[in-house]
Design an enzyme around this catalytic site. Structure first.
Site, mmCIF file in Angstrom:
data_model
loop_
_atom_site.group_PDB
_atom_site.id
_atom_site.type_symbol
_atom_site.label_atom_id
_atom_site.label_comp_id
_atom_site.label_asym_id
_atom_site.label_seq_id
_atom_site.Cartn_x
_atom_site.Cartn_y
_atom_site.Cartn_z
ATOM 1 N N PRO A 245 6.257 6.211 -2.014
ATOM 2 C CA PRO A 245 7.352 7.204 -1.374
ATOM 3 C C PRO A 245 6.646 8.422 -0.788
ATOM 4 O O PRO A 245 7.035 9.232 0.101
ATOM 5 C CB PRO A 245 8.015 7.439 -2.785
ATOM 6 C CG PRO A 245 8.070 6.040 -3.171
ATOM 7 C CD PRO A 245 6.858 5.538 -3.081
ATOM 8 N N ILE B 51 19.364 -0.489 32.550
ATOM 9 C CA ILE B 51 19.637 -1.485 33.427
ATOM 10 C C ILE B 51 20.927 -2.135 33.192
ATOM 11 O O ILE B 51 21.789 -2.298 34.250
ATOM 12 C CB ILE B 51 18.343 -2.227 33.890
ATOM 13 C CG1 ILE B 51 17.336 -1.586 34.682
ATOM 14 C CG2 ILE B 51 19.096 -3.686 34.588
ATOM 15 C CD1 ILE B 51 16.009 -2.590 34.463
ATOM 16 N N GLU C 99 2.170 0.190 10.573
ATOM 17 C CA GLU C 99 0.575 -0.184 10.313
ATOM 18 C C GLU C 99 -0.113 0.967 10.842
ATOM 19 O O GLU C 99 -1.013 1.029 11.962
ATOM 20 C CB GLU C 99 0.536 -1.150 11.434
ATOM 21 C CG GLU C 99 1.147 -2.525 11.037
ATOM 22 C CD GLU C 99 0.940 -3.300 9.634
ATOM 23 O OE1 GLU C 99 0.807 -2.668 8.792
ATOM 24 O OE2 GLU C 99 0.239 -4.538 9.763
ATOM 25 N N LEU D 230 0.921 -1.017 0.085
ATOM 26 C CA LEU D 230 0.072 -0.052 -0.078
ATOM 27 C C LEU D 230 0.799 1.280 0.123
ATOM 28 O O LEU D 230 0.691 2.181 -0.791
ATOM 29 C CB LEU D 230 -1.033 -0.035 1.102
ATOM 30 C CG LEU D 230 -1.654 1.248 1.395
ATOM 31 C CD1 LEU D 230 -2.658 1.432 0.263
ATOM 32 C CD2 LEU D 230 -2.493 0.953 2.871
ATOM 33 N N SER E 146 1.808 6.232 15.989
ATOM 34 C CA SER E 146 1.271 6.625 17.303
ATOM 35 C C SER E 146 0.198 7.660 16.923
ATOM 36 O O SER E 146 -1.018 7.643 17.642
ATOM 37 C CB SER E 146 2.023 6.759 18.110
ATOM 38 O OG SER E 146 2.828 5.569 18.737
#
Length: 382
Positions: A127, A336, A362, A124, A365
């Site tokens: 550019p 950590i 997909e 889909l 955000s």
């Protein structure tokens, strides 16, 4: 949380977890470094029925529910996210054929995809058309007994390796997004050219390419579903795809948490394991809490899909929260690990590179927040 899963779903989770730990995890770092496509690993997925888990048995699938697929994706991503994303792209292709294909198209194209005999890709993005998916420029013009497709696609996962692609193209420019159609295209079609695998921050062993379509002929019978309905098909297909990305993000986040726990137990500073320090404990607690919440959102969205209920908002919520939780978990895991986390001696640096893509692919955000807000304003339901 096991009580929320059926006996079959728990058994699948354990089977995929054991397989991923034995067959995928040992070579994941090497494939990331070399960019080697996980062809052999995908064949092993096919042998175990994981390439068509929720598709109908009559067309080569496993007949499972979508939740089982999400469970499997999480386990695969925990070991090697590049394998997981290869499966996600393959599934997008097969799912659109399953949802909108004719019986003849399903027999010809879906069956080998679901059995894992062939690899799928879904095209889909272009550019100049990413978040604005309705702005694609690839054209399909009638030509005798078929169509001629011309244009380009970009960021196509599996695009250079796929045997079968679903490609969206404009069939009526005057109608905008309502003039887009979907086509099933064999990967060896004359006029279809794949570029080199892109140099990416993460998912380096995943095949991601640009495609060039030069006067490519597609037979009339390869039109997928109704003419001019390709954009609607694609948007519906992406809703399921977002659940898959969310599950992948949870898997990456879980890898971060598990590796951080192991490191906090064995790494000593000031005469004590660093896991005894409150600052480290706070980070671990936040990681675990957010990842549990993310998994619950994935389970909810998948269950709504399985029940035939509207799930678009729930899919966007799961994808939004899980992807950002995975990035936070990866950042904390690197912290950590300290200086070692910034080197390739430990895989947490790879997890951080991979987690970031979950916030982009997909639908970014920002797009997910738009979808959620629009649904809230439309329905008024919270």
């Amino acid at each position: 949380m096991d009580t929320d899963l059926t006996k079959e779903q728990r058994a699948l989770r354990e089977t995929v977890r054991e397989f991923a730990a034995a067959e995928l995890k040992p070579g994941a770092g090497r494939r990331d470094e070399t960019g080697e496509f996980p062809r052999v690993e995908m064949e092993k997925l096919a042998e175990r029925g994981l390439m068509g888990l929720f598709f109908p048995p009559g067309f080569g699938g496993g007949g499972r529910d979508f939740l089982s697929y999400a469970i499997a994706v999480e386990e695969l991503a925990r070991a090697d996210a590049s394998v997981a994303i290869t499966l996600l792209a393959h599934t997008l292709c097969a799912a659109q054929i399953d949802s909108f294909g004719s019986p003849a198209q399903k027999e010809r194209f879906l069956s080998p995809l679901a059995r894992g005999e062939k690899l799928g890709a879904w095209a889909l993005t272009e550019p100049g058309a990413g978040s604005d998916a309705g702005g694609i420029a690839t054209k399909a013009e009638p030509d005798g007994d078929g169509w001629r497709l011309s244009g380009s696609k970009f960021f196509i996962t599996n695009g250079g390796k796929a045997d079968t692609l679903v490609i969206m193209a404009v069939t009526d420019p005057a109608k905008g997004s309502k003039g887009i159609s979907a086509f099933i295209v064999p990967g060896d079609s004359p006029g279809l050219q794949a570029g080199k695998n892109l140099e990416k921050l993460g998912f380096r062993s995943s095949n991601t390419v640009g495609l060039v379509l030069k006067d490519m002929f597609v037979p009339r019978e390869n039109l997928l579903g109704e003419l001019h309905r390709g954009f609607v098909q694609a948007m519906g297909n992406l809703e399921g795809g977002r659940i898959g990305v969310a599950a992948m993000a949870v898997g990456i986040g879980r890898a971060c948490l598990e590796d951080a726990i192991a490191y906090a137990r064995k790494r000593h500073a000031f005469g004590h394991p660093i896991g005894e320090f409150q600052a480290i404990q706070t980070m671990l607690a936040d990681m675990a809490t957010e990842l549990d919440a993310a998994r619950l959102l994935v389970l909810r969205a998948a269950r709504r899909k399985d029940a035939g209920e509207p799930f678009g908002r729930e899919a966007s919520m799961a994808k939004l929260y899980a992807s950002e939780a995975a990035t936070r978990a990866a950042n904390r895991a690197v912290q950590i690990h300290g200086g070692y986390g910034y080197t390739r001696a430990f895989p947490v640096e790879r997890y951080l590179r991979e987690a970031k893509l979950c916030e982009i692919g997909e639908g970014t955000s920002e797009i997910q927040r738009m979808i959620i807000a629009r649904e809230l304003l439309r329905s008024g339901e919270t």
